[in-house]
Design a protein around this motif. Structure first.
Motif, mmCIF file in Angstrom:
data_model
loop_
_atom_site.group_PDB
_atom_site.id
_atom_site.type_symbol
_atom_site.label_atom_id
_atom_site.label_comp_id
_atom_site.label_asym_id
_atom_site.label_seq_id
_atom_site.Cartn_x
_atom_site.Cartn_y
_atom_site.Cartn_z
ATOM 1 N N MET A 23 0.562 -1.202 -0.263
ATOM 2 C CA MET A 23 -0.027 0.094 0.171
ATOM 3 C C MET A 23 1.364 1.501 -0.321
ATOM 4 S SD MET A 23 -3.387 -0.863 2.203
ATOM 5 C CE MET A 23 -1.751 -1.922 3.545
ATOM 6 N N ILE A 24 0.528 2.186 -1.044
ATOM 7 C CA ILE A 24 1.542 3.410 -1.393
ATOM 8 C C ILE A 24 0.515 4.363 -1.029
ATOM 9 C CG2 ILE A 24 3.466 4.660 -2.604
ATOM 10 C CD1 ILE A 24 4.615 1.498 -2.052
ATOM 11 N N PRO A 25 0.869 4.932 -0.160
ATOM 12 C CA PRO A 25 0.262 6.658 -0.052
ATOM 13 C C PRO A 25 0.305 7.801 -1.071
ATOM 14 C CG PRO A 25 1.813 5.966 1.990
ATOM 15 C CD PRO A 25 2.078 5.124 0.735
ATOM 16 N N GLY A 51 2.202 11.127 -3.024
ATOM 17 C CA GLY A 51 3.297 12.179 -2.843
ATOM 18 C C GLY A 51 2.919 12.912 -2.183
ATOM 19 N N PHE A 52 3.869 13.143 -1.420
ATOM 20 C CA PHE A 52 3.488 14.857 -0.818
ATOM 21 C C PHE A 52 4.663 15.179 -0.501
ATOM 22 C CE2 PHE A 52 3.355 10.771 2.222
ATOM 23 C CZ PHE A 52 4.610 11.864 2.843
ATOM 24 N N GLY A 82 1.825 9.521 14.229
ATOM 25 C CA GLY A 82 0.918 9.461 12.666
ATOM 26 C C GLY A 82 0.200 7.344 12.528
ATOM 27 N N HIS A 83 0.108 7.051 13.641
ATOM 28 C CA HIS A 83 -0.609 5.477 13.744
ATOM 29 C C HIS A 83 -2.550 6.014 13.522
ATOM 30 C CE1 HIS A 83 2.784 3.965 14.194
ATOM 31 N NE2 HIS A 83 2.758 2.780 14.755
ATOM 32 N N ILE A 131 -1.418 7.824 8.791
ATOM 33 C CA ILE A 131 -0.456 6.792 7.804
ATOM 34 C C ILE A 131 -1.183 5.910 7.391
ATOM 35 C CG2 ILE A 131 1.423 6.116 7.098
ATOM 36 C CD1 ILE A 131 2.799 7.904 9.191
ATOM 37 N N PRO A 132 -1.979 4.760 8.081
ATOM 38 C CA PRO A 132 -2.771 4.793 8.020
ATOM 39 C C PRO A 132 -3.878 4.941 6.737
ATOM 40 C CG PRO A 132 -2.724 3.388 10.544
ATOM 41 C CD PRO A 132 -1.761 5.097 9.730
ATOM 42 N N MET A 156 -3.609 7.776 5.243
ATOM 43 C CA MET A 156 -3.063 7.701 3.760
ATOM 44 C C MET A 156 -2.356 6.444 3.150
ATOM 45 S SD MET A 156 -0.610 10.116 5.285
ATOM 46 C CE MET A 156 0.355 11.151 3.682
ATOM 47 N N LYS A 157 -2.403 5.740 3.535
ATOM 48 C CA LYS A 157 -1.601 3.731 2.901
ATOM 49 C C LYS A 157 -3.066 3.324 1.954
ATOM 50 C CE LYS A 157 0.644 1.184 4.218
ATOM 51 N NZ LYS A 157 1.448 0.340 5.941
ATOM 52 N N LEU A 213 2.330 17.468 4.069
ATOM 53 C CA LEU A 213 2.403 16.519 5.687
ATOM 54 C C LEU A 213 3.681 17.623 5.769
ATOM 55 C CD1 LEU A 213 0.590 14.775 6.696
ATOM 56 C CD2 LEU A 213 3.062 13.107 6.207
ATOM 57 N N MET A 253 7.342 13.768 -8.096
ATOM 58 C CA MET A 253 7.135 13.941 -6.777
ATOM 59 C C MET A 253 8.827 13.901 -6.255
ATOM 60 S SD MET A 253 5.581 15.514 -4.341
ATOM 61 C CE MET A 253 4.019 15.708 -4.453
ATOM 62 N N ARG A 279 7.248 9.685 0.522
ATOM 63 C CA ARG A 279 5.718 8.814 1.118
ATOM 64 C C ARG A 279 6.387 7.167 1.084
ATOM 65 N NH1 ARG A 279 2.738 7.789 -4.788
ATOM 66 N NH2 ARG A 279 4.360 8.206 -6.036
ATOM 67 N N GLU A 315 0.810 -5.284 6.733
ATOM 68 C CA GLU A 315 0.508 -3.655 6.511
ATOM 69 C C GLU A 315 0.152 -2.643 6.547
ATOM 70 O OE1 GLU A 315 1.989 -4.054 2.048
ATOM 71 O OE2 GLU A 315 2.755 -1.602 2.768
#
Lengths: 277, 164
Positions: A1-3, A5-6, A34-35, A38-39, A41-42, A51, B1, B22, B43
């Motif tokens: 899982m890739i968020p 870009g920022f 971030g807990h 971040i999830p 965002m993922k 951010l 980015m 990221r 994950e």
């Protein structure tokens, strides 16, 4: 899982962090532990373009134990709360609650500021802060203002904080000597949010009662608190069950949640009373 | 980015690189540095297979951006071996007590056990179970994992006493 870009910012003080928020408006989000963020965002349920990592801001750290009040910096982690001996003496209910949040790894990263500011009804600290009558300090472009925890939560993820404000500190009045306390939570498994949780303070002729994850905001009930202050446990439970508004989800149907709420609240009251004296 | 420059210390070695902000720490460790001890399990910050030690705290490296770890000191399961490459005490006790079955959760378990024993060198069994609550073993081999950690604590304490 890739968020998504920022651009990443790591300012060294609150003023610089607010400047980034002002420049980018609702494109920017602050990152504490971030807990929660971040999830999200993922899963691409959140995709901030900017951010603002608060980890280098020293003024957001520290726990001060005063004679009348305790103040806690927003970036203090759950682990820090658990490990702080002075806090355990002044407000032991905070350690009891923090130990029931998530798991060790999450507690090393998760902060009290993120927990209270996110507005997630599942988070434990908002209800506890309402029980303790805490005040949040919000810093924005025009200076700081204070908002009571009991007036901060508007709906799930909606709070009195503006987009260009940062919650910097939490101030908690110290309960009178002899006040009993308990934080009781039932959850399906480690790491889960509460099916129901209750924060209770009870002293001589005083009480404060709040519950977690049983409405779209934490629920502090004046009527339930008054009933308990008068020694009326059943009246307290009845008033709280009247105040909550749970919805059916994978933690159970409404009737079950109301049942669990009553059980949890009675347990919390019994333990708090056993500690009063 | 645009990429950002990151510099961190991993298992005692200074490393530098360019990474998108990221990029998650677990991906940086595995894909950029080739450190494949920490695993990607769920994950979603539940299983703990990706646990590493970051500035003296156990963290789930699937829920930390490498940009956040810029400047940090990281230890993975590889860094817990003895300098000559033989198994470190916790690793050896996992082997001895059969504290692993399929082995997938093991790097996270051992890395977490390392920090737990740093903070609480003499834990009760209950404290061990509470301390590893963020690490899931899908073989459900918890009994031997707990035994291994208790045995590691005993050996580390004995070694400390002998040194004093």
């Amino acid at each position: 899982m890739i968020p998504a870009g920022f651009a990443y910012h790591r300012p060294a003080d609150v003023a610089s962090a607010i400047a980034v928020l002002q420049e980018h408006g609702d494109e920017a989000r602050v990152l504490a532990g971030g807990h929660s963020l971040i999830p999200m965002m993922k899963l691409r349920m959140a995709a901030p373009a900017h951010l603002v990592d608060l980890q280098d801001i020293a003024e957001l750290r520290g726990i001060e134990i005063g004679a009348d009040a305790v103040t806690i910096g927003a970036m203090v982690t759950q682990h820090d709360l658990i490990a702080h001996e002075g806090l355990a003496e002044a407000l032991p209910i905070i350690r009891e609650a923090a130990l029931q949040i998530a798991d060790p790894q999450v507690r090393y990263k998760g902060t009290i500021g993120g927990n209270v500011a996110n507005g997630d009804p599942g988070n434990d600290m908002p209800g506890l802060m309402q029980c303790l009558d805490a005040t949040y300090t919000l810093a924005g472009p025009d200076g700081t203002r204070e908002v009571k925890a009991r007036e901060f939560y508007e709906a799930a993820y909606f709070t009195a904080r503006e987009d260009d404000e940062i919650l910097t500190r939490i101030t908690i009045p110290r309960p009178a000597a002899g006040t009993g306390w308990a934080y009781e939570k039932v959850k399906r498994k480690i790491g889960d949010y509460a099916t129901a949780a209750a924060a209770v303070l009870v002293g001589k002729g005083t009480a404060s009662v709040a519950m977690t994850n049983l409405a779209d905001t934490p629920v502090w009930s004046e009527a339930a608190s008054a009933a308990l202050a008068a020694g009326d446990v059943e009246g307290c439970v009845a008033a709280m069950l009247e105040a909550i508004d749970p919805v059916e989800d994978n933690r159970g149907p409404v009737a079950f949640k109301k049942h669990a709420a009553g059980v949890v609240l009675r347990r919390a009251i019994a333990r708090a009373q056993s500690r009063a004296g | 980015m645009s990429k950002t420059h990151v510099k961190l210390k991993v298992n005692g070695r200074e490393v530098e690189g360019l990474a998108e902000p990221r990029m998650l720490l677990i991906h940086f460790l595995r894909e950029e540095l080739g450190i494949t001890g920490p695993h990607i399990g769920c994950e979603t910050s539940h299983c703990g297979a990706c646990t590493v030690d970051m500035d003296g705290r156990s963290v789930k490296s699937c829920t930390v951006f490498v940009a956040q770890a810029n400047g940090a000191e990281i230890t993975t399961v590889e860094g817990l071996a003895n300098p000559d490459g033989s198994l470190g005490v916790i690793q050896e006790k996992f082997r001895e007590h059969h504290g692993l079955q399929c082995g997938f959760c093991t790097p996270g378990m051992i890395t977490r056990a390392h920090r737990l024993l740093q903070e609480n060198p003499n834990p009760t069994e209950e404290e061990v179970r509470f301390g590893i609550a963020g690490n899931l073993c899908r073989c459900t081999g918890y009994q031997n994992i707990v035994k291994a950690i208790m045995a590691a604590a005993a050996e580390l304490n004995a070694a400390k006493e002998a040194a004093e």
